[in-house]
Design a protein around this motif. Structure first.
Motif, PDB file in Angstrom:
ATOM      1  N   ALA A  21       0.837  -1.203   0.000  1.00  0.00           N
ATOM      2  CA  ALA A  21       0.000   0.000   0.000  1.00  0.00           C
ATOM      3  C   ALA A  21       0.876   1.258   0.000  1.00  0.00           C
ATOM      4  N   TYR A  22       1.970   1.220   0.756  1.00  0.00           N
ATOM      5  CA  TYR A  22       2.904   2.346   0.786  1.00  0.00           C
ATOM      6  C   TYR A  22       3.479   2.595  -0.610  1.00  0.00           C
ATOM      7  N   LEU A  23       3.947   1.541  -1.259  1.00  0.00           N
ATOM      8  CA  LEU A  23       4.520   1.683  -2.607  1.00  0.00           C
ATOM      9  C   LEU A  23       3.473   2.168  -3.603  1.00  0.00           C
ATOM     10  N   ASP A  24       2.253   1.646  -3.507  1.00  0.00           N
ATOM     11  CA  ASP A  24       1.179   2.099  -4.402  1.00  0.00           C
ATOM     12  C   ASP A  24       0.886   3.581  -4.183  1.00  0.00           C
ATOM     13  N   GLY A  25       0.790   3.996  -2.931  1.00  0.00           N
ATOM     14  CA  GLY A  25       0.529   5.400  -2.620  1.00  0.00           C
ATOM     15  C   GLY A  25       1.654   6.306  -3.089  1.00  0.00           C
ATOM     16  N   LEU A  26       2.869   5.842  -2.897  1.00  0.00           N
ATOM     17  CA  LEU A  26       4.035   6.608  -3.333  1.00  0.00           C
ATOM     18  C   LEU A  26       4.029   6.781  -4.845  1.00  0.00           C
ATOM     19  N   ARG A  27       3.795   5.702  -5.556  1.00  0.00           N
ATOM     20  CA  ARG A  27       3.765   5.788  -7.025  1.00  0.00           C
ATOM     21  C   ARG A  27       2.616   6.678  -7.506  1.00  0.00           C
ATOM     22  N   THR A  28       1.468   6.555  -6.865  1.00  0.00           N
ATOM     23  CA  THR A  28       0.317   7.379  -7.242  1.00  0.00           C
ATOM     24  C   THR A  28       0.639   8.854  -7.061  1.00  0.00           C
ATOM     25  N   ARG A  29       1.210   9.200  -5.916  1.00  0.00           N
ATOM     26  CA  ARG A  29       1.538  10.604  -5.640  1.00  0.00           C
ATOM     27  C   ARG A  29       2.566  11.132  -6.638  1.00  0.00           C
ATOM     28  N   ARG A  30       3.604  10.343  -6.889  1.00  0.00           N
ATOM     29  CA  ARG A  30       4.643  10.768  -7.821  1.00  0.00           C
ATOM     30  C   ARG A  30       4.091  10.895  -9.233  1.00  0.00           C
ATOM     31  N   GLU A  31       3.253   9.966  -9.623  1.00  0.00           N
ATOM     32  CA  GLU A  31       2.684  10.017 -10.970  1.00  0.00           C
ATOM     33  C   GLU A  31       1.770  11.226 -11.138  1.00  0.00           C
ATOM     34  N   GLU A  32       1.026  11.581 -10.092  1.00  0.00           N
ATOM     35  CA  GLU A  32       0.164  12.765 -10.164  1.00  0.00           C
ATOM     36  C   GLU A  32       0.985  14.019 -10.441  1.00  0.00           C
ATOM     37  N   VAL A  33       2.093  14.171  -9.722  1.00  0.00           N
ATOM     38  CA  VAL A  33       2.936  15.350  -9.894  1.00  0.00           C
ATOM     39  C   VAL A  33       3.596  15.335 -11.271  1.00  0.00           C
ATOM     40  N   LEU A  34       4.108  14.173 -11.675  1.00  0.00           N
ATOM     41  CA  LEU A  34       4.732  14.083 -12.996  1.00  0.00           C
ATOM     42  C   LEU A  34       3.720  14.320 -14.113  1.00  0.00           C
ATOM     43  N   THR A  35       2.524  13.775 -13.960  1.00  0.00           N
ATOM     44  CA  THR A  35       1.485  13.961 -14.974  1.00  0.00           C
ATOM     45  C   THR A  35       1.153  15.439 -15.133  1.00  0.00           C
ATOM     46  N   ALA A  36       1.048  16.143 -14.016  1.00  0.00           N
ATOM     47  CA  ALA A  36       0.758  17.579 -14.088  1.00  0.00           C
ATOM     48  C   ALA A  36       1.888  18.324 -14.797  1.00  0.00           C
ATOM     49  N   ALA A  37       3.134  17.964 -14.489  1.00  0.00           N
ATOM     50  CA  ALA A  37       4.273  18.635 -15.128  1.00  0.00           C
ATOM     51  C   ALA A  37       4.312  18.339 -16.622  1.00  0.00           C
ATOM     52  N   VAL A  38       4.109  17.086 -16.994  1.00  0.00           N
ATOM     53  CA  VAL A  38       4.147  16.703 -18.413  1.00  0.00           C
ATOM     54  C   VAL A  38       2.961  17.310 -19.168  1.00  0.00           C
ATOM     55  N   ALA A  39       1.816  17.373 -18.520  1.00  0.00           N
ATOM     56  CA  ALA A  39       0.627  17.953 -19.162  1.00  0.00           C
ATOM     57  C   ALA A  39       0.829  19.440 -19.478  1.00  0.00           C
ATOM     58  N   ALA A  40       1.677  20.102 -18.699  1.00  0.00           N
ATOM     59  CA  ALA A  40       1.929  21.532 -18.930  1.00  0.00           C
ATOM     60  C   ALA A  40       2.877  21.764 -20.102  1.00  0.00           C
ATOM     61  N   MET A  41       3.476  20.705 -20.612  1.00  0.00           N
ATOM     62  CA  MET A  41       4.406  20.820 -21.747  1.00  0.00           C
ATOM     63  C   MET A  41       3.638  20.916 -23.060  1.00  0.00           C
ATOM     64  N   GLN A  42       4.290  21.506 -24.056  1.00  0.00           N
ATOM     65  CA  GLN A  42       3.725  21.518 -25.400  1.00  0.00           C
ATOM     66  C   GLN A  42       3.700  20.079 -25.926  1.00  0.00           C
ATOM     67  N   PRO A  43       2.714  19.711 -26.749  1.00  0.00           N
ATOM     68  CA  PRO A  43       2.640  18.340 -27.270  1.00  0.00           C
ATOM     69  C   PRO A  43       3.929  17.882 -27.961  1.00  0.00           C
ATOM     70  N   SER A  44       4.560  18.753 -28.712  1.00  0.00           N
ATOM     71  CA  SER A  44       5.797  18.356 -29.393  1.00  0.00           C
ATOM     72  C   SER A  44       6.910  18.084 -28.377  1.00  0.00           C
ATOM     73  N   ALA A  45       6.948  18.854 -27.298  1.00  0.00           N
ATOM     74  CA  ALA A  45       7.952  18.636 -26.250  1.00  0.00           C
ATOM     75  C   ALA A  45       7.686  17.315 -25.520  1.00  0.00           C
ATOM     76  N   ARG A  46       6.408  17.002 -25.310  1.00  0.00           N
ATOM     77  CA  ARG A  46       6.053  15.708 -24.677  1.00  0.00           C
ATOM     78  C   ARG A  46       6.516  14.551 -25.546  1.00  0.00           C
ATOM     79  N   ALA A  47       6.277  14.649 -26.851  1.00  0.00           N
ATOM     80  CA  ALA A  47       6.698  13.578 -27.763  1.00  0.00           C
ATOM     81  C   ALA A  47       8.218  13.447 -27.766  1.00  0.00           C
ATOM     82  N   SER A  48       8.924  14.577 -27.765  1.00  0.00           N
ATOM     83  CA  SER A  48      10.391  14.544 -27.720  1.00  0.00           C
ATOM     84  C   SER A  48      10.882  13.953 -26.404  1.00  0.00           C
ATOM     85  N   LEU A  49      10.214  14.299 -25.313  1.00  0.00           N
ATOM     86  CA  LEU A  49      10.586  13.745 -24.011  1.00  0.00           C
ATOM     87  C   LEU A  49      10.443  12.230 -24.016  1.00  0.00           C
ATOM     88  N   LEU A  50       9.331  11.744 -24.510  1.00  0.00           N
ATOM     89  CA  LEU A  50       9.105  10.298 -24.543  1.00  0.00           C
ATOM     90  C   LEU A  50      10.165   9.609 -25.396  1.00  0.00           C
TER      91      LEU A  50
END
Length: 169
Positions: free
Chosen positions: A111-140
């Protein structure tokens, strides 16, 4: 053929390595913050490595875990003692040898690992979502290339899951 790359290629590699280092430092801060958000008494980075290793190799013995982590069995045993005191690790008699113990994660650890991953993914998702689509594709594309380049230089015992495609995540 010249074995040494042109200085401009070396320069761009150095610049990319510096930029990656800066991003990694920011991610380390983010990862620490994520652990604090999941639990008031987060596990240390070293203890977290133990949890990740046990998650991937459930039921391994202490010797194997020590080899995976590249640490002395006595140090890993103390880490497991602390994780057991937290209720994150359990030791069971081995099904293979009476002289060995199997190490397993508990439900609270999972449960700790799941919560940790969920929290980290939320923050990363918000950061990646703020990127331009072309920058997201380049990042990937860059992350996939970076991951592939690590295959030959990865420290012994570090077996991380493969990066997922953006479409499958």
């Amino acid at each position: 053929m010249n074995a040494n790359p042109p200085s401009s290629a070396h320069g761009s590699s150095s610049a990319a390595a510096r930029a990656a280092g800066e991003v990694i430092e920011l991610l380390e801060i983010l990862w620490e913050h994520g652990r604090e958000m999941v639990s008031p008494a987060p596990v240390s980075a070293t203890q977290l490595r133990v949890l990740y290793a046990l998650e991937r190799e459930d039921g391994i013995n202490l010797r194997t875990l020590s080899e995976l982590l590249g640490s002395a069995p006595s140090s890993v045993s103390r880490l497991c003692d602390r994780l057991e005191a937290l209720g994150f690790v359990e030791r069971f008699p081995s099904s293979v040898s009476r002289r060995e113990l199997e190490l397993r994660l508990t439900k609270p650890a999972r449960a700790y690992l799941d919560g940790l991953r969920t929290r980290r993914e939320e923050v990363l998702t918000a950061a990646v979502a703020a990127m331009q689509p072309s920058a997201r594709a380049s990042l990937l594309e860059g992350l996939h290339g970076f991951r592939a380049s690590l295959e030959g230089v990865r420290p012994v015992g570090l077996r991380e899951p493969a990066l997922r495609d953006a479409e499958s995540a």
